[in-house]
Design a protein around this motif. Sequence first.
Motif, PDB file in Angstrom:
ATOM      1  N   GLU A 198       0.832  -1.202   0.000  1.00 23.72           N
ATOM      2  CA  GLU A 198       0.000   0.000   0.000  1.00 23.72           C
ATOM      3  C   GLU A 198       0.872   1.261   0.000  1.00 23.72           C
ATOM      4  O   GLU A 198       0.611   2.219  -0.736  1.00 23.72           O
ATOM      5  N   TRP A 199       1.941   1.233   0.803  1.00 25.80           N
ATOM      6  CA  TRP A 199       2.856   2.372   0.877  1.00 25.80           C
ATOM      7  C   TRP A 199       3.600   2.578  -0.440  1.00 25.80           C
ATOM      8  O   TRP A 199       3.758   3.713  -0.905  1.00 25.80           O
ATOM      9  N   LEU A 200       4.035   1.480  -1.067  1.00 23.26           N
ATOM     10  CA  LEU A 200       4.730   1.595  -2.358  1.00 23.26           C
ATOM     11  C   LEU A 200       3.818   2.215  -3.414  1.00 23.26           C
ATOM     12  O   LEU A 200       4.247   3.056  -4.216  1.00 23.26           O
ATOM     13  N   GLY A 201       2.564   1.788  -3.416  1.00 26.76           N
ATOM     14  CA  GLY A 201       1.616   2.352  -4.366  1.00 26.76           C
ATOM     15  C   GLY A 201       1.419   3.840  -4.146  1.00 26.76           C
ATOM     16  O   GLY A 201       1.426   4.636  -5.092  1.00 26.76           O
ATOM     17  N   ALA A 202       1.223   4.227  -2.867  1.00 26.38           N
ATOM     18  CA  ALA A 202       1.023   5.643  -2.551  1.00 26.38           C
ATOM     19  C   ALA A 202       2.254   6.466  -2.920  1.00 26.38           C
ATOM     20  O   ALA A 202       2.137   7.590  -3.440  1.00 26.38           O
ATOM     21  N   THR A 203       3.445   5.920  -2.674  1.00 24.67           N
ATOM     22  CA  THR A 203       4.695   6.625  -2.986  1.00 24.67           C
ATOM     23  C   THR A 203       4.857   6.815  -4.486  1.00 24.67           C
ATOM     24  O   THR A 203       5.204   7.911  -4.970  1.00 24.67           O
ATOM     25  N   ALA A 204       4.613   5.747  -5.255  1.00 28.11           N
ATOM     26  CA  ALA A 204       4.734   5.839  -6.715  1.00 28.11           C
ATOM     27  C   ALA A 204       3.743   6.851  -7.278  1.00 28.11           C
ATOM     28  O   ALA A 204       4.089   7.653  -8.165  1.00 28.11           O
ATOM     29  N   ARG A 205       2.518   6.815  -6.778  1.00 29.54           N
ATOM     30  CA  ARG A 205       1.510   7.761  -7.272  1.00 29.54           C
ATOM     31  C   ARG A 205       1.906   9.197  -6.983  1.00 29.54           C
ATOM     32  O   ARG A 205       1.816  10.073  -7.849  1.00 29.54           O
ATOM     33  N   ALA A 206       2.390   9.452  -5.758  1.00 28.08           N
ATOM     34  CA  ALA A 206       2.758  10.815  -5.374  1.00 28.08           C
ATOM     35  C   ALA A 206       3.973  11.310  -6.155  1.00 28.08           C
ATOM     36  O   ALA A 206       3.987  12.443  -6.662  1.00 28.08           O
TER      37      ALA A 206
ATOM     38  N   ASN B  30       2.673   8.875 -16.395  1.00 25.96           N
ATOM     39  CA  ASN B  30       1.250   8.574 -16.238  1.00 25.96           C
ATOM     40  C   ASN B  30       1.032   7.113 -15.853  1.00 25.96           C
ATOM     41  O   ASN B  30       0.177   6.793 -15.018  1.00 25.96           O
ATOM     42  N   VAL B  31       1.823   6.225 -16.446  1.00 19.52           N
ATOM     43  CA  VAL B  31       1.689   4.795 -16.142  1.00 19.52           C
ATOM     44  C   VAL B  31       2.120   4.514 -14.707  1.00 19.52           C
ATOM     45  O   VAL B  31       1.460   3.762 -13.978  1.00 19.52           O
ATOM     46  N   ILE B  32       3.239   5.116 -14.281  1.00 20.56           N
ATOM     47  CA  ILE B  32       3.705   4.914 -12.900  1.00 20.56           C
ATOM     48  C   ILE B  32       2.685   5.439 -11.902  1.00 20.56           C
ATOM     49  O   ILE B  32       2.370   4.789 -10.895  1.00 20.56           O
ATOM     50  N   SER B  33       2.144   6.633 -12.173  1.00 24.36           N
ATOM     51  CA  SER B  33       1.140   7.206 -11.295  1.00 24.36           C
ATOM     52  C   SER B  33      -0.114   6.323 -11.246  1.00 24.36           C
ATOM     53  O   SER B  33      -0.685   6.088 -10.176  1.00 24.36           O
ATOM     54  N   ALA B  34      -0.516   5.797 -12.400  1.00 22.85           N
ATOM     55  CA  ALA B  34      -1.695   4.932 -12.473  1.00 22.85           C
ATOM     56  C   ALA B  34      -1.455   3.617 -11.725  1.00 22.85           C
ATOM     57  O   ALA B  34      -2.328   3.129 -10.995  1.00 22.85           O
ATOM     58  N   TRP B  35      -0.242   3.056 -11.921  1.00 18.59           N
ATOM     59  CA  TRP B  35       0.085   1.828 -11.183  1.00 18.59           C
ATOM     60  C   TRP B  35       0.015   2.083  -9.679  1.00 18.59           C
ATOM     61  O   TRP B  35      -0.541   1.280  -8.926  1.00 18.59           O
ATOM     62  N   GLY B  36       0.564   3.201  -9.233  1.00 20.41           N
ATOM     63  CA  GLY B  36       0.540   3.527  -7.812  1.00 20.41           C
ATOM     64  C   GLY B  36      -0.871   3.716  -7.291  1.00 20.41           C
ATOM     65  O   GLY B  36      -1.223   3.242  -6.209  1.00 20.41           O
ATOM     66  N   GLU B  37      -1.703   4.386  -8.086  1.00 22.35           N
ATOM     67  CA  GLU B  37      -3.092   4.628  -7.672  1.00 22.35           C
ATOM     68  C   GLU B  37      -3.863   3.326  -7.506  1.00 22.35           C
ATOM     69  O   GLU B  37      -4.540   3.105  -6.502  1.00 22.35           O
ATOM     70  N   VAL B  38      -3.744   2.436  -8.493  1.00 19.25           N
ATOM     71  CA  VAL B  38      -4.462   1.156  -8.440  1.00 19.25           C
ATOM     72  C   VAL B  38      -3.903   0.270  -7.327  1.00 19.25           C
ATOM     73  O   VAL B  38      -4.654  -0.385  -6.595  1.00 19.25           O
ATOM     74  N   THR B  39      -2.581   0.258  -7.175  1.00 15.45           N
ATOM     75  CA  THR B  39      -1.955  -0.578  -6.142  1.00 15.45           C
ATOM     76  C   THR B  39      -2.327  -0.102  -4.748  1.00 15.45           C
ATOM     77  O   THR B  39      -2.667  -0.914  -3.870  1.00 15.45           O
ATOM     78  N   GLU B  40      -2.261   1.207  -4.513  1.00 17.25           N
ATOM     79  CA  GLU B  40      -2.622   1.743  -3.193  1.00 17.25           C
ATOM     80  C   GLU B  40      -4.065   1.404  -2.849  1.00 17.25           C
ATOM     81  O   GLU B  40      -4.362   0.943  -1.746  1.00 17.25           O
TER      82      GLU B  40
ATOM     83  N   PHE C 223      -6.748  -5.971 -13.614  1.00 15.55           N
ATOM     84  CA  PHE C 223      -5.918  -4.936 -12.986  1.00 15.55           C
ATOM     85  C   PHE C 223      -5.030  -4.241 -14.010  1.00 15.55           C
ATOM     86  O   PHE C 223      -4.826  -3.027 -13.937  1.00 15.55           O
ATOM     87  N   PHE C 224      -4.506  -4.986 -14.975  1.00 12.17           N
ATOM     88  CA  PHE C 224      -3.691  -4.367 -16.021  1.00 12.17           C
ATOM     89  C   PHE C 224      -4.525  -3.364 -16.819  1.00 12.17           C
ATOM     90  O   PHE C 224      -4.085  -2.238 -17.105  1.00 12.17           O
ATOM     91  N   GLU C 225      -5.740  -3.771 -17.172  1.00  7.98           N
ATOM     92  CA  GLU C 225      -6.614  -2.880 -17.945  1.00  7.98           C
ATOM     93  C   GLU C 225      -6.993  -1.645 -17.135  1.00  7.98           C
ATOM     94  O   GLU C 225      -7.098  -0.540 -17.690  1.00  7.98           O
ATOM     95  N   GLN C 226      -7.181  -1.800 -15.822  1.00  7.40           N
ATOM     96  CA  GLN C 226      -7.514  -0.647 -14.993  1.00  7.40           C
ATOM     97  C   GLN C 226      -6.349   0.335 -14.913  1.00  7.40           C
ATOM     98  O   GLN C 226      -6.559   1.559 -14.920  1.00  7.40           O
ATOM     99  N   ILE C 227      -5.126  -0.178 -14.844  1.00 14.00           N
ATOM    100  CA  ILE C 227      -3.950   0.697 -14.822  1.00 14.00           C
ATOM    101  C   ILE C 227      -3.871   1.496 -16.120  1.00 14.00           C
ATOM    102  O   ILE C 227      -3.605   2.705 -16.113  1.00 14.00           O
ATOM    103  N   MET C 228      -4.133   0.840 -17.242  1.00 15.43           N
ATOM    104  CA  MET C 228      -4.098   1.532 -18.529  1.00 15.43           C
ATOM    105  C   MET C 228      -5.201   2.587 -18.617  1.00 15.43           C
ATOM    106  O   MET C 228      -4.986   3.686 -19.149  1.00 15.43           O
ATOM    107  N   ARG C 229      -6.389   2.251 -18.097  1.00 15.77           N
ATOM    108  CA  ARG C 229      -7.475   3.237 -18.112  1.00 15.77           C
ATOM    109  C   ARG C 229      -7.122   4.440 -17.244  1.00 15.77           C
ATOM    110  O   ARG C 229      -7.378   5.595 -17.613  1.00 15.77           O
TER     111      ARG C 229
END
Length: 424
Positions: free
Chosen positions: A18-26, A42-52, A272-278
Amino acid sequence: MKGMVTYDLMESARNTNEWLGATARAMASYPIFGLAPHPVFNVISAWGEVTERTFSRMVAKPDWGIRTFTAEDGRDHLVSIETLVSRPFGDLIHFKVQGRRPRGRRILLVAPMSGHYATLLRSTVKSLIVDNEVYITDWHNARDIPVSEGKFDIEDYTLYLVDFMRHLGPDINVIAVCQPAPLTLAATAYLAEVDPDAQPRTLTLIGGPIDPDAAPTEVTDFGRRVTMGQLEHLIIQRVGFKYKGAGRLVYPGLLQLQSFMSMNAERHGSAFFEQIMRAARGEASDHDHHNRFYDEYLAVMDMTAEFYLSTVERIFKRRVVARNVFTVGDRQVDIGKITRVAVKTVEGAKDDISAPGQCVAALKLLTGLPEEKKASHLEPDAGHYGIFAGKSWRNNIRPLVLDFIDRNAGGGEPSKKQAVIRAV
């Protein structure tokens, strides 16, 4: 694996992700990166958002989200959730539509205790609240229950159902979904012998394992392959120090979730992959289809070890309900004692959890019930989820169940006695 260390390690891994996701998004969202725009940010931020979001939802109890209801008078009425009976391991709650006359048809939904919260039946509640008074069993997360509250196994579960039915009175119509079907049948039989006047008017069993051997599935095969000793050693852990139930032996929700997702790993991975892309394209939203589904699916709860182990041993391995030898304390529960409660079973033709044949087996056990009070329905092309919350439920099964209730229990106005019960 009964030490607290394994439980805390699992929680630490969840927290870290959860922390890694929040960090990547921020970090990927810093305005400075706008000077050199590149899709990778944008992809890194999206990955972080979905992961968090994914890992934070695993320890959050979903909200019912049922706030208003438009009644036949055309006005929006507030819906309040009132607790009628509060017990350590579960409550009986009522969805009260403010300003609406109480409906004559009263329904108790018995929610599963199989890894998810009762909110899994949110859409079922919404579909029934239109023209019914709806009550539901709201089971608690075992990690939040102090050890001092004692044990909770399938006998305790059955007695909880007995108390809930008694509280609601004999004009209640019970619908048990999936896991609680055999225990709800047993609770009704228990009442038939010790307190006949407290029996419900009707009982509908939806996709439950009354006789797991009637139609083997991956779930029943697993129960056969693994010994109780192996099961206890592999999955039972003690709740860590972070929660009120520290030291309680449980089957952790995170382990259950791992099991759920492994059954359809490819499909979940693709989702989850499709959600990150969206999200990277700016097409995702807070309440889109993916988030609505996974906010509920990922929210898991611990089960007490004794409840899970006694379910596997007695319901699946020894088939005590299927063989009509289930006992509560020193009392043997005889399902044949049910003589006046109309019983209906509902199954899905494509149900891969409780396959067709497992639930309808209940009717053979009802030796004291007249045939005209028995009914069954097999929904073609419906899977497990669809028979209580999907399109099949909304379009076909719900009307059939309500018609069954009306034919056997009536839909008249509540008696004065029941009005007093609800007022209390």
